[in-house]
Design a protein around this motif. Sequence first.
Motif, PDB file in Angstrom:
ATOM      1  N   VAL A 270      36.303  34.853  41.947  1.00 27.55           N
ATOM      2  CA  VAL A 270      36.663  35.321  40.609  1.00 27.55           C
ATOM      3  C   VAL A 270      35.648  36.342  40.104  1.00 27.55           C
ATOM      4  CG1 VAL A 270      37.039  34.602  38.217  1.00 27.55           C
ATOM      5  CG2 VAL A 270      37.892  33.181  40.089  1.00 27.55           C
TER       6      VAL A 270
ATOM      7  N   PHE B   6      44.153  42.651  45.572  1.00 25.12           N
ATOM      8  CA  PHE B   6      43.804  42.748  44.164  1.00 25.12           C
ATOM      9  C   PHE B   6      43.436  44.183  43.791  1.00 25.12           C
ATOM     10  CE2 PHE B   6      41.016  42.297  40.454  1.00 25.12           C
ATOM     11  CZ  PHE B   6      41.813  41.502  39.637  1.00 25.12           C
TER      12      PHE B   6
ATOM     13  N   MET C  25      47.602  34.440  43.073  1.00 27.08           N
ATOM     14  CA  MET C  25      47.001  34.563  44.397  1.00 27.08           C
ATOM     15  C   MET C  25      46.136  33.356  44.722  1.00 27.08           C
ATOM     16  SD  MET C  25      46.021  38.632  44.205  1.00 27.08           S
ATOM     17  CE  MET C  25      45.164  38.648  45.785  1.00 27.08           C
ATOM     18  N   LEU C  26      45.392  32.869  43.743  1.00 27.17           N
ATOM     19  CA  LEU C  26      44.546  31.695  43.971  1.00 27.17           C
ATOM     20  C   LEU C  26      45.388  30.445  44.205  1.00 27.17           C
ATOM     21  CD1 LEU C  26      41.709  32.284  41.356  1.00 27.17           C
ATOM     22  CD2 LEU C  26      41.504  32.315  43.838  1.00 27.17           C
TER      23      LEU C  26
ATOM     24  N   CYS D  76      44.869  39.415  35.713  1.00 24.48           N
ATOM     25  CA  CYS D  76      44.376  38.037  35.782  1.00 24.48           C
ATOM     26  C   CYS D  76      45.515  37.067  36.087  1.00 24.48           C
ATOM     27  CB  CYS D  76      43.687  37.669  34.468  1.00 24.48           C
ATOM     28  SG  CYS D  76      42.041  38.398  34.284  1.00 24.48           S
TER      29      CYS D  76
ATOM     30  N   SER E 199      36.444  39.742  41.523  1.00 28.26           N
ATOM     31  CA  SER E 199      37.581  40.358  40.837  1.00 28.26           C
ATOM     32  C   SER E 199      37.205  40.788  39.424  1.00 28.26           C
ATOM     33  CB  SER E 199      38.750  39.373  40.786  1.00 28.26           C
ATOM     34  OG  SER E 199      39.149  38.982  42.088  1.00 28.26           O
TER      35      SER E 199
ATOM     36  N   TYR F 252      45.232  46.562  41.174  1.00 25.48           N
ATOM     37  CA  TYR F 252      44.394  47.131  40.114  1.00 25.48           C
ATOM     38  C   TYR F 252      44.593  48.637  40.006  1.00 25.48           C
ATOM     39  CZ  TYR F 252      40.120  48.620  37.713  1.00 25.48           C
ATOM     40  OH  TYR F 252      39.224  49.205  36.848  1.00 25.48           O
TER      41      TYR F 252
ATOM     42  N   MET G 234      42.491  39.201  50.211  1.00 25.50           N
ATOM     43  CA  MET G 234      42.703  38.990  48.791  1.00 25.50           C
ATOM     44  C   MET G 234      42.103  40.127  47.967  1.00 25.50           C
ATOM     45  SD  MET G 234      41.711  35.709  46.469  1.00 25.50           S
ATOM     46  CE  MET G 234      42.065  35.714  44.706  1.00 25.50           C
ATOM     47  N   GLN G 235      40.898  40.558  48.313  1.00 26.82           N
ATOM     48  CA  GLN G 235      40.276  41.654  47.573  1.00 26.82           C
ATOM     49  C   GLN G 235      41.042  42.959  47.766  1.00 26.82           C
ATOM     50  OE1 GLN G 235      37.691  41.671  45.332  1.00 26.82           O
ATOM     51  NE2 GLN G 235      37.943  39.460  45.478  1.00 26.82           N
TER      52      GLN G 235
ATOM     53  N   VAL H 192      41.221  31.762  34.469  1.00 27.92           N
ATOM     54  CA  VAL H 192      41.389  31.805  35.921  1.00 27.92           C
ATOM     55  C   VAL H 192      40.488  30.774  36.589  1.00 27.92           C
ATOM     56  CG1 VAL H 192      41.045  33.225  37.969  1.00 27.92           C
ATOM     57  CG2 VAL H 192      42.141  34.206  35.958  1.00 27.92           C
TER      58      VAL H 192
ATOM     59  N   LEU I 248      45.920  37.409  39.740  1.00 27.22           N
ATOM     60  CA  LEU I 248      44.836  36.699  40.408  1.00 27.22           C
ATOM     61  C   LEU I 248      45.086  35.199  40.409  1.00 27.22           C
ATOM     62  CD1 LEU I 248      42.036  36.692  41.723  1.00 27.22           C
ATOM     63  CD2 LEU I 248      41.043  36.697  39.414  1.00 27.22           C
TER      64      LEU I 248
END
Length: 248
Positions: free
Chosen positions: A123, A30, A72-73, A66, A126, A34, A26-27, A151, A69
């Motif tokens: 969160v 992201f 993704m969540l 966001c 991120s 970004y 996930m990171q 978020v 994100l």
Amino acid sequence: MILTIAKKEFRSLFAAPSTWWMLALMQFLFAWFYLGRIDDYLRVQTQMAQLDNAPGATISVAAPLCSVLALMLMMLVPLFTMRLIAEERRNQTWVLLLTSPVSATHIVLGKFLGLLLLLVLIVAGSAAMLATLLLGTHADIGLMLANILGVLLLAASYAALGLYFSALNKQPIISATSTLGVSFGLWLIEMSASDNSSFLRAVSPNSHFQNLNTGLINSADLIYFTLFIATLLWLTIRHLNDERRNAS
């Protein structure tokens, strides 16, 4: 007792290798989004500087990210919530917890808070990446904080929804797919609703997140998220109490 269960769930989530793999993926995704968004912003920054009311870095970079994100969540949270109760049923450890003198309220709130702590860390990681915008440009702190709040509330809503389906199902996969299906359905409702369909927009968590995504902190949106989370937690507690009475 709630904090004890929350600490136990938090440690068990972090002890699983799959959690680290999912967080790393996930990171990475992201960070990729970004950097891509930053590159697009730098390419058009010269042209936007000639406009009178040119959008800043927060609107052009942070707010869209966001939204990414949040999406993704929506896909990640069901993979965590399926382990809270459904996996304990499969491993036959749920009976021990259900027959213990701990109330269903303590069990549900403890598991919810344990997962919520993990989501807060996700969160926060991120948000720390987005905070690097402050190093090279003037960012709208208020808009950024509103997005982070949105978020977090949306992630908590997905967690409460996933916990409810985890209590309903014995198979973790069914729990995860049910949570993802309902979450995706609510997201589609907001996407497909017309401007006149105020009721359809009102029932979708994503529509209330969109207000926060634009920097609008409305008490109605905060009340909606509070009621949405509280209702699902109450339904989960009620289901577990019924299950406990039937087992006794």
